[in-house]
Design an enzyme around this catalytic site. Structure first.
Site, mmCIF file in Angstrom:
data_model
loop_
_atom_site.group_PDB
_atom_site.id
_atom_site.type_symbol
_atom_site.label_atom_id
_atom_site.label_comp_id
_atom_site.label_asym_id
_atom_site.label_seq_id
_atom_site.Cartn_x
_atom_site.Cartn_y
_atom_site.Cartn_z
ATOM 1 C CG ASP A 12 -2.052 -0.981 1.159
ATOM 2 O OD1 ASP A 12 -2.233 -1.613 0.104
ATOM 3 O OD2 ASP A 12 -2.776 -1.114 2.170
ATOM 4 C CG LEU A 216 -25.292 -0.838 8.498
ATOM 5 C CD1 LEU A 216 -26.400 -0.793 9.536
ATOM 6 C CD2 LEU A 216 -25.875 -0.839 7.089
ATOM 7 N N GLY A 220 -22.755 0.985 12.457
ATOM 8 C CA GLY A 220 -22.621 -0.373 12.961
ATOM 9 C C GLY A 220 -22.822 -1.419 11.882
ATOM 10 C CG ASP A 248 -9.856 -5.602 4.750
ATOM 11 O OD1 ASP A 248 -10.823 -5.990 4.073
ATOM 12 O OD2 ASP A 248 -8.956 -4.859 4.307
ATOM 13 C CE LYS A 281 -1.976 1.512 17.633
ATOM 14 N NZ LYS A 281 -1.851 0.181 18.154
ATOM 15 N N GLY A 283 -2.440 2.969 8.465
ATOM 16 C CA GLY A 283 -2.134 1.710 7.788
ATOM 17 C C GLY A 283 -3.286 0.731 7.883
HETATM 18 O O1 RIB Z 1 -9.414 -2.926 2.451
HETATM 19 C C1 RIB Z 1 -8.240 -2.166 2.419
HETATM 20 C C2 RIB Z 1 -7.295 -2.699 1.384
HETATM 21 O O2 RIB Z 1 -7.866 -2.545 0.095
HETATM 22 C C3 RIB Z 1 -5.965 -2.001 1.305
HETATM 23 O O3 RIB Z 1 -5.003 -2.541 2.180
HETATM 24 C C4 RIB Z 1 -5.597 -2.106 -0.169
HETATM 25 O O4 RIB Z 1 -4.472 -2.876 -0.426
HETATM 26 C C5 RIB Z 1 -6.844 -2.645 -0.859
HETATM 27 O O5 RIB Z 1 -6.723 -3.983 -1.173
#
Ligand code: RIB
Length: 301
Positions: A12, A216, A220, A248, A281, A283
């Site tokens: 990234d 959402l 939430g 994620d 944070k 990243g």
């Molecule tokens: O969901 C976030 C991610 O989407 C980032 O880390 C980027 O690489 C993309 O895949």
């Protein structure tokens, strides 16, 4: 029970911006940094930090060895992570503004070179009852869904980013779980507006087999699982620095919860807390908290 997460790994390139760049405009970034990312990698890290036994399937180039080291140091098994030097590792160009929101461009690179032979070889190491988690940043996602379903694995898709090709995958009808945001749910369900429960109902009408989780943002999440509705709230732990990877984090924590036998409600609660911490944070993968931190942190809201 094992969890195979077959997904993307990205380098990234993150730019702090005064505003998102518009068409025809040139803006200077106030800062830039390289971070570890990719929706697949981020979700594997979240699974591992939530305490799950996770195996990452995917592909990097010779320039992506640091991504493998990052996964291994997070406790992710990389026996099924392949190296292909023909093209560069996938990468993302990410703009982040002061509110913590982002805009992302991805370049597939090695993520787009996952083959059916590699998938067959990897799936041979997993059994009925194991989980397969997928996103939409690698090649052959529809094939993966079919093969894993045939084996009796529990197949979970986070269909992000949505593409036209994905909306036409017949494998979507075979999913056990789908984890989407509201915009993705509207696209998949073919509805353009509505409150969250009506969008969820429309998605369920289209994919009746799948249990559904719809995130959402600040409102939430809602879940429809085995005919019951669950709601989850967000948790605030401080200033929103960077929302990249929050979805994620939620997905990894939610599936890790289910895999170790937590209820849907408990899994949503932990996932909401972990996502809330991650946005304090910078990243994506680097910002994902471990389980002890999630359990001990006290939200301010
Ligand atoms: O969901 C976030 C991610 O989407 C980032 O880390 C980027 O690489 C993309 O895949």
């Amino acid at each position: 029970m094992k969890i195979l997460n077959y997904g993307s790994l990205n380098i990234d390139h993150v730019y702090r911006m005064p505003a998102f760049v518009k068409a025809g405009e040139t803006l200077s970034a106030t800062d830039c940094a390289l971070h570890t990312g990719g929706k697949g990698l981020n979700q594997s890290v979240a699974l591992a930090r939530a305490g799950a036994e996770v195996y990452h399937g995917g592909k990097i180039g010779a320039d992506g060895i640091d991504l493998k080291s990052f996964l291994e140091s997070a406790g992710v098994n990389c026996d099924h992570l392949r190296i292909d030097s023909a093209v560069p590792t996938g990468h993302a160009i990410i703009q982040v503004v002061d509110s913590g929101e982002n805009c992302i461009i991805i370049y597939g690179g090695t993520n787009s070179r996952v083959t059916r032979e590699e998938i067959d070889d990897t799936l041979a190491h997993f059994d009925t009852g194991d989980y397969l988690l997928l996103q939409n940043e690698i090649s052959n996602v529809n094939y993966l869904i079919h093969r894993a379903h045939e084996k009796g694995m529990i197949v979970v898709l986070n269909p992000s980013p949505i593409t036209k090709a994905l909306t036409e995958y017949d494998g979507l009808a075979l999913l056990d779980w789908m984890i989407v945001n509201q915009g993705e749910a509207e696209t998949l369900a073919g509805v353009s507006e509505g409150d969250s429960l009506s969008v969820l109902a429309a998605l369920h009408a289209k994919y009746p087999r799948a249990n559904l989780v719809m995130t959402l943002g600040k409102r939430g999440a809602v879940c429809l699982a085995d005919g019951a509705i669950f709601t989850g709230r967000t948790y605030t732990y401080g200033k929103r620095v960077d929302t990249t990877g929050a979805g994620d984090t939620f997905t990894g924590y939610f599936i890790a919860g289910l895999a170790r036998g937590c209820s849907v409600a408990e899994s949503m609660e932990l996932a909401g807390r972990a996502a809330g911490l991650s946005i304090t944070k910078a990243g994506a993968a680097e910002s994902i908290p471990d389980l002890a931190t999630v359990k001990n942190a006290v939200p301010v809201d």
